[in-house]
Scaffold this active site. Structure first.
Site, PDB file in Angstrom:
ATOM      1  N   ARG A   1       1.669  57.985 -66.436  1.00  0.00           N
ATOM      2  CA  ARG A   1       0.574  58.008 -65.457  1.00  0.00           C
ATOM      3  C   ARG A   1       0.419  56.650 -64.779  1.00  0.00           C
ATOM      4  NH1 ARG A   1      -4.939  60.776 -67.425  1.00  0.00           N
ATOM      5  NH2 ARG A   1      -5.415  60.167 -65.301  1.00  0.00           N
TER       6      ARG A   1
ATOM      7  N   ASP B   1      -8.886  47.419 -69.708  1.00  0.00           N
ATOM      8  CA  ASP B   1      -7.565  48.057 -69.690  1.00  0.00           C
ATOM      9  C   ASP B   1      -6.515  47.251 -70.466  1.00  0.00           C
ATOM     10  OD1 ASP B   1      -8.644  50.071 -68.179  1.00  0.00           O
ATOM     11  OD2 ASP B   1      -7.923  49.300 -66.261  1.00  0.00           O
TER      12      ASP B   1
ATOM     13  N   ARG C   1     -17.669  59.125 -69.396  1.00  0.00           N
ATOM     14  CA  ARG C   1     -17.390  58.999 -67.965  1.00  0.00           C
ATOM     15  C   ARG C   1     -18.267  59.903 -67.089  1.00  0.00           C
ATOM     16  NH1 ARG C   1     -11.204  57.453 -67.139  1.00  0.00           N
ATOM     17  NH2 ARG C   1     -12.138  55.836 -65.889  1.00  0.00           N
TER      18      ARG C   1
ATOM     19  N   LYS D   1      -1.765  50.371 -59.701  1.00  0.00           N
ATOM     20  CA  LYS D   1      -2.135  51.796 -59.674  1.00  0.00           C
ATOM     21  C   LYS D   1      -3.508  51.997 -59.028  1.00  0.00           C
ATOM     22  CE  LYS D   1      -3.811  53.645 -63.681  1.00  0.00           C
ATOM     23  NZ  LYS D   1      -5.145  54.258 -63.585  1.00  0.00           N
ATOM     24  N   ASN D   2      -4.498  51.296 -59.543  1.00  0.00           N
ATOM     25  CA  ASN D   2      -5.858  51.578 -59.086  1.00  0.00           C
ATOM     26  C   ASN D   2      -6.121  51.096 -57.660  1.00  0.00           C
ATOM     27  OD1 ASN D   2      -6.350  52.908 -61.449  1.00  0.00           O
ATOM     28  ND2 ASN D   2      -7.357  51.175 -62.462  1.00  0.00           N
TER      29      ASN D   2
ATOM     30  N   CYS E   1      -8.556  59.695 -68.520  1.00  0.00           N
ATOM     31  CA  CYS E   1      -8.204  59.357 -69.904  1.00  0.00           C
ATOM     32  C   CYS E   1      -9.341  59.714 -70.849  1.00  0.00           C
ATOM     33  CB  CYS E   1      -7.945  57.861 -70.005  1.00  0.00           C
ATOM     34  SG  CYS E   1      -6.440  57.340 -69.212  1.00  0.00           S
TER      35      CYS E   1
END
Ligand code: EPU
Length: 426
Positions: free
Chosen positions: A407, A314, A126, A26-27, A121
């Site tokens: 997601r 993660d 952040r 994903k990233n 999230c």
């Protein structure tokens, strides 16, 4: 109404068998999509997972005027002409933390960008101070009003600069890498991260004419070259190490013989080292990990999250689920995000014995049997932890907010069903 995953737990029995393939990261795909702005011609990205975050990033790019076609399954072709508007669609950008990665290339190529404070999230505060400080060093002006930011580059473009990252941030490293390609002169990023997603991208950019050195070290040097040309080269998204790690943990929890394939075990040293010292039995191949039934009680561990190549934040929540089954006391220390242990309340409710020591550390005492419950996924990785806990538990569980899991994990219920998990979506 949001979807719900219904899982029938195995009450600790080891039943899963078969192969489960890992998709593209994903990233890595998200950052490659942002990179398309660096290119004069179109950029093709393959092995892109079909997940919600990618759809939102596509919408953001289309919102500024990019053209995106999906020429075959899992391949996106993106072209960004000279006539884009560099104002990010507020509703999406607010929600998707990865939207911040668009700032570097947009500011570098079009001289300005405006965006709302980027969300994501619910795992911590952040902030974006590191991005704003770095852009100021590159000569940009920053105007902030009501959590909306407008950044403007000097008339003659961003200037190369020496940027020390106060904390090694993944997206900040990526942003200054991209901004550095388009800046005048040399950009030095100190305390850069070494995540495989960043390394893969930097190598690809070099193949397309960028001049980046120090790749895979905390000192990245970028010689500004201006916009790049892909000339038909395609970026192949590397396998998702977090998805691979989650499936390996599932194998350790409930597997008889589970092969996690199409992955890159070399990106998983921290997890695999930990599992092996706990007593999980597995075989490590070139592009697969085969997890076999562990015969002994699992040993407890101290898990401290760290930037790559350390233990990934993660995987912290899914790992904690495994620790609930280890014999004795384990310590989990989340060093990167301050809000990433909130899921322990749900695990405790399911029967785990977890004591919160402070907002960053918990003590897990095991082994404890878990019981199915009705839960709501608070974020992507905690959601995956709930799925694992539900599979391990006795009785049925419902996990709401499936969207949070969608997601990052493509068609999760189908892939898990294929190895024997009793999971449905309603
Ligand atoms: N930070 C600041 N100021 C900034 C930027 C970051 O203080 O301006 C702090 C953060 O608050 C955090 C630390 O720096 O405490 C590190 O955060 P980082 O910036 O590295 O996180 P990120 O780049 O926003 C990426 C991944 C996350 C992953 C983290 C850590 C993307 C799109 N996101 O986030 O992925 O958890 O790195 O590895 O690449 C996920 O996939 O579930 C996910 C959340």
């Amino acid at each position: 109404m949001d979807d719900v995953f219904i899982v029938d737990g195995f009450a600790g029995k080891k039943r899963l068998e078969g192969e489960i393939s890992v998709n593209g990261a994903k990233n890595a795909s998200l950052i490659a999509m942002a990179c398309s702005i660096l290119f004069k011609d179109e950029l093709s990205i393959s092995n892109v997972p079909q997940i919600e975050d990618i759809s939102r990033m596509s919408e953001l790019l289309e919102g500024i005027g990019a053209r995106i076609t999906a020429d075959e399954k899992n391949t996106l072709v993106i072209s960004v002409s000279n006539s884009v508007n560099s104002s990010l669609v507020s509703d999406i950008a607010k929600w998707l933390r990865a939207s911040v990665v668009l700032t570097g290339p947009l500011l570098g190529r079009f001289g300005s960008v405006s965006l709302p404070h980027p969300g994501g999230c619910v795992i911590g505060e952040r902030p974006i101070d590191i991005f704003l400080d770095g852009f100021r060093k590159m000569g940009a002006s920053v105007h902030e009003e009501d959590e909306n930011y407008t950044l403007k580059a000097p008339d003659d473009g961003l200037r190369g600069a020496e940027i020390f990252l106060r904390v090694p941030s993944v997206t900040a490293t990526e942003v200054f890498l991209m901004a550095g390609v388009l800046a005048n002169g040399k950009t030095l990023i100190k305390n850069a991260v070494m995540e495989p997603e960043v390394v893969a991208l930097a190598h690809f950019l070099n193949e397309c004419g960028a001049k980046i050195s120090g790749i895979g070290t905390p000192f990245l040097e970028v010689e500004g070259t201006g916009p790049l040309e892909s000339k038909g080269k395609s970026f192949k998204t590397p396998p998702d190490r977090i998805e691979a790690g989650s499936f390996i943990l599932l194998g350790a929890l409930a597997g008889k013989d589970v092969v996690v394939d199409s992955c890159e075990p070399n990106h998983l040293d921290a997890l695999l080292g930990m599992l092996s010292s706990m007593g999980v039995i597995f075989e490590r191949g070139e592009d697969f990990v085969r997890v076999k039934e562990s015969l002994h009680p699992l040993a407890p561990k101290e898990v401290k999250t760290h930037e790559y190549p350390g233990f990934p934040t993660d995987l912290q929540a899914p790992m904690t689920v495994l620790l609930t089954q280890a014999e004795g006391e384990s310590l989990v220390f989340e060093t990167i995000f301050e809000g990433r242990l909130s899921y322990i309340e749900a695990l405790t409710w399911m029967g785990a014995d977890i004591l919160e020591l402070d907002p960053h550390r918990v003590l897990v005492r095991g082994p404890k049997p878990l019981h199915g419950k009705v839960l709501k996924s608070p974020d992507l990785r905690a959601g995956m932890a709930y799925i694992l806990a539900a599979i391990l538990a006795e009785g049925p569980s419902e996990i709401g907010n499936a969207y949070n899991i969608d997601r990052g994990y493509e068609r999760l219920e189908n892939r898990l069903s294929d190895i024997g998990v009793a999971i449905n979506r309603k």
